[in-house]
Design an enzyme around this catalytic site. Structure first.
Site, PDB file in Angstrom:
ATOM      1  N   GLY A 129       0.844  -1.197   0.000  1.00 53.22           N
ATOM      2  CA  GLY A 129       0.000   0.000   0.000  1.00 53.22           C
ATOM      3  C   GLY A 129       0.876   1.242   0.000  1.00 53.22           C
ATOM      4  O   GLY A 129       2.104   1.140  -0.038  1.00 53.22           O
ATOM      5  N   CYS A 155      -6.432  12.521  -7.277  1.00 55.47           N
ATOM      6  CA  CYS A 155      -5.691  13.653  -6.699  1.00 55.47           C
ATOM      7  C   CYS A 155      -4.180  13.493  -6.863  1.00 55.47           C
ATOM      8  O   CYS A 155      -3.425  14.388  -6.483  1.00 55.47           O
ATOM      9  CB  CYS A 155      -6.056  13.817  -5.225  1.00 55.47           C
ATOM     10  SG  CYS A 155      -7.805  14.175  -4.968  1.00 55.47           S
ATOM     11  N   GLU A 179       9.606  -2.334   5.171  1.00 54.96           N
ATOM     12  CA  GLU A 179      10.228  -1.469   4.152  1.00 54.96           C
ATOM     13  C   GLU A 179      10.942  -2.313   3.081  1.00 54.96           C
ATOM     14  O   GLU A 179      12.073  -2.021   2.689  1.00 54.96           O
ATOM     15  CB  GLU A 179      11.207  -0.480   4.798  1.00 54.96           C
ATOM     16  CG  GLU A 179      10.595   0.395   5.888  1.00 54.96           C
ATOM     17  CD  GLU A 179       9.579   1.415   5.391  1.00 54.96           C
ATOM     18  OE1 GLU A 179       9.397   1.564   4.158  1.00 54.96           O
ATOM     19  OE2 GLU A 179       8.956   2.062   6.257  1.00 54.96           O
ATOM     20  N   GLN A 232      10.636  -2.516   0.022  1.00 56.69           N
ATOM     21  CA  GLN A 232      10.972  -1.852  -1.257  1.00 56.69           C
ATOM     22  C   GLN A 232      12.415  -1.389  -1.307  1.00 56.69           C
ATOM     23  O   GLN A 232      12.973  -1.213  -2.390  1.00 56.69           O
ATOM     24  CB  GLN A 232      10.019  -0.673  -1.512  1.00 56.69           C
ATOM     25  CG  GLN A 232      10.268   0.585  -0.676  1.00 56.69           C
ATOM     26  CD  GLN A 232       9.697   0.515   0.733  1.00 56.69           C
ATOM     27  OE1 GLN A 232       9.018  -0.430   1.085  1.00 56.69           O
ATOM     28  NE2 GLN A 232       9.957   1.530   1.550  1.00 56.69           N
TER      29      GLN A 232
HETATM   30 MG    MG Z   1       5.777   1.587   7.406  1.00 56.02          MG
END
Ligand code: MG
Ligand code: ADP
Length: 187
Positions: free
Chosen positions: A20, A184, A93, A95
């Site tokens: 997400g 947005c 984390e 990524q």
């Molecule tokens: Mg986090």
């Protein structure tokens, strides 16, 4: 939840990915699952990339100030040498790790471990981030969380950078990023 119930008796392990945007609750959800494993008397080992020192070097800290201790590692491979006797492996984390994390996660699952990985699925440009696409493809279970869009209050899937730096990795919080929905998120 079906993950805890159905899979607990399997001989092999499995991989769960929580993804997400920023502020969507990935770290919170990771900490929640790891705490429940501890309640079940499972041994837990938690890792984070050494590069991410935003809050604390040896802890995971959510934006809501939920905390747990974590081992900082320089590379995905280093995780394999540091799991000791853990049954459940948490990684936050994701990524920021190299693509080797995909193979490391598969290897841990093959060893019978429950692997729970949290990470940003997209970078600030909305592009797939690091090893996350490969992890999502090879996971047994995927949870995609949403934040609240800071412009319209809708469901946010994007991390919009409000500063004008253009490197992929800019460590930061609310002074650098805000969660935004597709409409947005104008680049
Ligand atoms: Mg986090
Ligand atoms: P992530 O790891 O996905 O970045 P965290 O688990 O660290 O997220 O933090 C989630 C918490 O962030 C929420 O419980 C909430 O208190 C806070 N928060 C701040 N901004 C937002 C937002 N725009 N949408 C949702 N939660 C937000």
């Amino acid at each position: 939840m079906f993950i805890e119930q159905g899979f607990q008796n399997q001989h092999s392990g499995w991989i769960e990915v929580i993804c997400g945007s920023m502020f969507s609750g990935k770290t919170e959800e990771l900490i929640r699952r790891l705490n429940r494993s501890k309640i079940a008397n499972m041994q837990v080992a938690i890792f984070k990339p050494a590069i991410d020192t935003r809050y604390h070097e040896h802890q995971l800290v959510s934006h809501d100030a939920k905390k747990t201790n974590a081992i900082p590692v320089e590379s995905a491979l280093e995780i394999l040498s540091k799991i000791e006797t853990a049954d459940v492996i948490g990684i936050d984390e994701a990524q920021f790790f190299d693509d080797q994390l995909i193979e490391v996660a598969a290897q841990l699952a093959k060893m019978g471990k429950r692997v729970i990985i949290a990470g940003l699925d997209m970078d600030y440009l909305g592009k797939p981030y690091g090893p996350m696409p490969g992890l999502l493809a090879t996971a047994n279970f995927i949870t995609k969380l949403h934040a609240v869009c800071m412009k319209c209050g809708g469901l946010a899937g994007y991390s919009y950078r409000i500063t004008n730096q253009d490197e992929q990795l800019v460590l930061g919080e609310k002074q650098h990023y805000e969660a935004r929905c597709r409409n947005c998120f104008q680049l």
